[in-house]
Design an enzyme around this catalytic site. Structure first.
Site, PDB file in Angstrom:
ATOM      1  CE1 TYR A 161      38.602  29.057  34.840  1.00  0.00           C
ATOM      2  CE2 TYR A 161      37.961  28.677  32.558  1.00  0.00           C
ATOM      3  CZ  TYR A 161      38.377  29.538  33.563  1.00  0.00           C
ATOM      4  OH  TYR A 161      38.546  30.879  33.288  1.00  0.00           O
ATOM      5  CE  LYS A 165      35.517  31.276  35.029  1.00  0.00           C
ATOM      6  NZ  LYS A 165      35.424  32.556  35.749  1.00  0.00           N
ATOM      7  CB  ILE A 194      42.380  37.791  28.668  1.00  0.00           C
ATOM      8  CG1 ILE A 194      40.939  37.616  28.127  1.00  0.00           C
ATOM      9  CG2 ILE A 194      42.715  39.264  28.875  1.00  0.00           C
ATOM     10  CD1 ILE A 194      40.672  38.203  26.764  1.00  0.00           C
TER      11      ILE A 194
HETATM   12  P1  NAI Z   1      44.357  36.604  37.439  1.00  0.00           P
HETATM   13  O1  NAI Z   1      44.872  35.368  38.111  1.00  0.00           O
HETATM   14  O2  NAI Z   1      45.299  37.513  36.773  1.00  0.00           O
HETATM   15  O3  NAI Z   1      43.495  37.459  38.497  1.00  0.00           O
HETATM   16  C1  NAI Z   1      42.549  36.839  39.321  1.00  0.00           C
HETATM   17  C2  NAI Z   1      42.464  37.600  40.632  1.00  0.00           C
HETATM   18  O4  NAI Z   1      41.452  36.976  41.447  1.00  0.00           O
HETATM   19  C3  NAI Z   1      43.754  37.587  41.442  1.00  0.00           C
HETATM   20  O5  NAI Z   1      44.116  38.908  41.823  1.00  0.00           O
HETATM   21  C4  NAI Z   1      43.425  36.730  42.638  1.00  0.00           C
HETATM   22  O6  NAI Z   1      44.129  37.109  43.824  1.00  0.00           O
HETATM   23  C5  NAI Z   1      41.923  36.959  42.774  1.00  0.00           C
HETATM   24  N1  NAI Z   1      41.292  35.888  43.551  1.00  0.00           N
HETATM   25  C6  NAI Z   1      41.484  34.550  43.402  1.00  0.00           C
HETATM   26  N2  NAI Z   1      40.793  33.891  44.346  1.00  0.00           N
HETATM   27  C7  NAI Z   1      40.143  34.825  45.101  1.00  0.00           C
HETATM   28  C8  NAI Z   1      39.287  34.757  46.228  1.00  0.00           C
HETATM   29  N3  NAI Z   1      38.951  33.591  46.793  1.00  0.00           N
HETATM   30  N4  NAI Z   1      38.793  35.921  46.732  1.00  0.00           N
HETATM   31  C9  NAI Z   1      39.128  37.105  46.182  1.00  0.00           C
HETATM   32  N5  NAI Z   1      39.958  37.230  45.126  1.00  0.00           N
HETATM   33  C10 NAI Z   1      40.459  36.091  44.596  1.00  0.00           C
HETATM   34  O7  NAI Z   1      43.242  36.088  36.414  1.00  0.00           O
HETATM   35  P2  NAI Z   1      42.508  36.820  35.176  1.00  0.00           P
HETATM   36  O8  NAI Z   1      43.027  36.208  33.953  1.00  0.00           O
HETATM   37  O9  NAI Z   1      42.501  38.270  35.356  1.00  0.00           O
HETATM   38  O10 NAI Z   1      41.049  36.231  35.380  1.00  0.00           O
HETATM   39  C11 NAI Z   1      39.950  37.009  35.838  1.00  0.00           C
HETATM   40  C12 NAI Z   1      38.686  36.239  35.548  1.00  0.00           C
HETATM   41  O11 NAI Z   1      38.573  36.034  34.137  1.00  0.00           O
HETATM   42  C13 NAI Z   1      38.633  34.841  36.177  1.00  0.00           C
HETATM   43  O12 NAI Z   1      37.313  34.579  36.619  1.00  0.00           O
HETATM   44  C14 NAI Z   1      38.983  33.923  35.013  1.00  0.00           C
HETATM   45  O13 NAI Z   1      38.460  32.631  35.182  1.00  0.00           O
HETATM   46  C15 NAI Z   1      38.316  34.672  33.862  1.00  0.00           C
HETATM   47  N6  NAI Z   1      38.838  34.368  32.544  1.00  0.00           N
HETATM   48  C16 NAI Z   1      40.156  34.578  32.235  1.00  0.00           C
HETATM   49  C17 NAI Z   1      40.606  34.295  30.965  1.00  0.00           C
HETATM   50  C18 NAI Z   1      42.032  34.499  30.560  1.00  0.00           C
HETATM   51  O14 NAI Z   1      42.391  34.033  29.462  1.00  0.00           O
HETATM   52  N7  NAI Z   1      42.872  35.172  31.333  1.00  0.00           N
HETATM   53  C19 NAI Z   1      39.697  33.771  29.937  1.00  0.00           C
HETATM   54  C20 NAI Z   1      38.335  33.652  30.343  1.00  0.00           C
HETATM   55  C21 NAI Z   1      37.929  33.934  31.612  1.00  0.00           C
END
Ligand code: NAI
Length: 258
Positions: A161, A165, A194
Site C-alpha cells: 500500500y 501511494k 477517513i
Molecule cells: P472505499 O472502499 O470506500 O471506496 C473505494 C471505491 O473504489 C469503491 O467504490 C470501489 O468499488 C472502487 N474501486 C476499487 N477498485 C476499483 C477498480 N479497479 N476500478 C474502479 N473502481 C474501483 O474507499 P475510500 O476510503 O473512499 O478510499 C478512496 C481512496 O482514498 C483510495 O485510493 C484509498 O486508498 C484512499 N485513502 C483512504 C483513506 C481512508 O482512511 N479511508 C486514507 C488515505 C487514502
C-alpha cells in the site's frame, strides 16, 4: 481590488473514480453541487448507480460509467463517453483504491502485491495518460490523484500500500513538471484516516479497531469524506491556479510530528 478566484464549477466537467463509495462519492456529490457535470466512475455498478441517483435527486448532472480502472481500454472508453456526453474535461479526481490487509512484506503474495499496485498506482497512470490527451487539446485542466498519509510515511505491515501511494505522489509530481507549461495542473492529496467503508473493512467495524485508528489522529476523530472532497475541489478550482506538483496532506495532524 482584484477578485480572489472562487471554487465554482458551473459549466465545467469533472471525472471522479471510485465514485461509488467513501471519498469518491463525496467528491462526485461536491462537484455536482458546485455546478459541474460529473462523470462518475466505479467498478461496482450498484454502488455507482446509488451515487448517480443521489446527484440526480439533488438536481445535479451525472453520467455513471462502470469501469475497471486497471484496464487501459476501459479507462479510455470512460473518458470517450465523458467527452461524448459533456464535450470537455476540466477536473479529474483519480481516487479508486483498495486496502492491503496488515502483513509484513515477507508474507505478501506476488498476486496481492500486483493487485495493490495495479488498482492504486497503475490506474492513476492510465487515468492521467488519457485525461492529459484531452486536456492538452483544451490547453487547460486540473488533476488530483488520491495518495495517502501512507504516501509520505512508512507504515509497518503496509509495504504494498505504501509503495503504491508513494508512487502516486511521485507520478503526480513528475506529471506536474511535464505539463505545467501546457496549462495542466497535477496534485496529489494525502488523506489521514477517513471514515469510509474501506476503514470499516480494515477495522472489521469493531469499536476496538475504530479506537485504534482514532488514537493515531491528534485531532481526536477520523476525517469525514466531505473534508477530503472540499480540498479536492479547491485543488481543482481556479482558486488553486498556482498550485501544482503538491502532495497536500489532509490528516488531522496524523503526520505533523514527522
Ligand atoms: P472505499 O472502499 O470506500 O471506496 C473505494 C471505491 O473504489 C469503491 O467504490 C470501489 O468499488 C472502487 N474501486 C476499487 N477498485 C476499483 C477498480 N479497479 N476500478 C474502479 N473502481 C474501483 O474507499 P475510500 O476510503 O473512499 O478510499 C478512496 C481512496 O482514498 C483510495 O485510493 C484509498 O486508498 C484512499 N485513502 C483512504 C483513506 C481512508 O482512511 N479511508 C486514507 C488515505 C487514502
Amino acid at each position: 481590488m482584484t477578485d480572489i478566484p472562487r471554487v465554482d464549477f458551473n459549466g465545467k466537467v469533472a471525472f471522479v473514480t471510485g465514485a461509488g463509495s467513501g471519498v469518491g462519492r463525496a467528491t462526485a456529490l461536491a462537484f455536482a453541487k458546485a455546478g459541474a457535470s460529473v462523470a462518475a466512475v466505479d467498478i461496482n455498478e450498484v454502488a455507482l448507480n446509488e451515487t448517480a441517483a443521489i446527484i440526480r435527486d439533488a438536481g445535479g448532472k451525472v453520467l455513471a460509467i462502470t469501469c475497471d480502472v486497471t484496464k487501459g481500454e476501459q479507462v479510455k472508453g470512460a473518458l470517450d463517453k465523458t467527452i461524448e456526453a459533456f464535450g470537455r474535461l476540466d477536473a479529474a479526481h483519480n481516487n479508486a483504491g483498495i486496502e492491503q490487509p496488515a502483513q509484513p512484506i515477507g508474507d505478501i503474495s506476488e498476486e496481492l502485491w500486483d493487485r495493490i499496485i495495479s488498482v492504486n498506482l497503475k490506474s492513476v497512470f492510465l487515468c492521467m495518460k488519457y485525461q492529459i490527451e484531452i486536456m492538452l487539446k483544451q490547453g487547460s485542466g486540473a488533476i488530483v490523484n488520491t495518495a495517502s498519509g501512507a504516501g509520505v510515511l512508512a507504515i509497518r505491515n503496509q509495504s504494498s500500500y505504501c509503495a503504491s501511494k508513494f508512487g502516486v505522489v511521485a507520478a503526480s509530481k513528475v506529471a506536474a513538471l511535464e505539463y505545467a507549461e501546457k496549462g495542466i495542473r497535477v496534485n496529489a492529496i494525502c488523506p489521514g484516516i477517513i471514515d469510509t467503508p474501506m476503514i470499516s473493512r480494515y477495522t472489521n467495524d469493531t469499536d476496538e479497531g475504530r479506537a485504534f485508528m482514532i488514537a493515531q489522529e491528534p485531532i481526536g476523530r477520523m476525517g469525514r469524506p466531505e473534508e477530503i472532497a472540499g480540498t479536492v475541489l479547491w485543488l481543482c478550482s481556479d482558486a488553486a491556479g498556482f498550485v501544482t506538483g503538491h502532495a497536500m496532506i489532509v490528516d488531522g495532524g496524523q503526520t505533523a510530528g514527522i
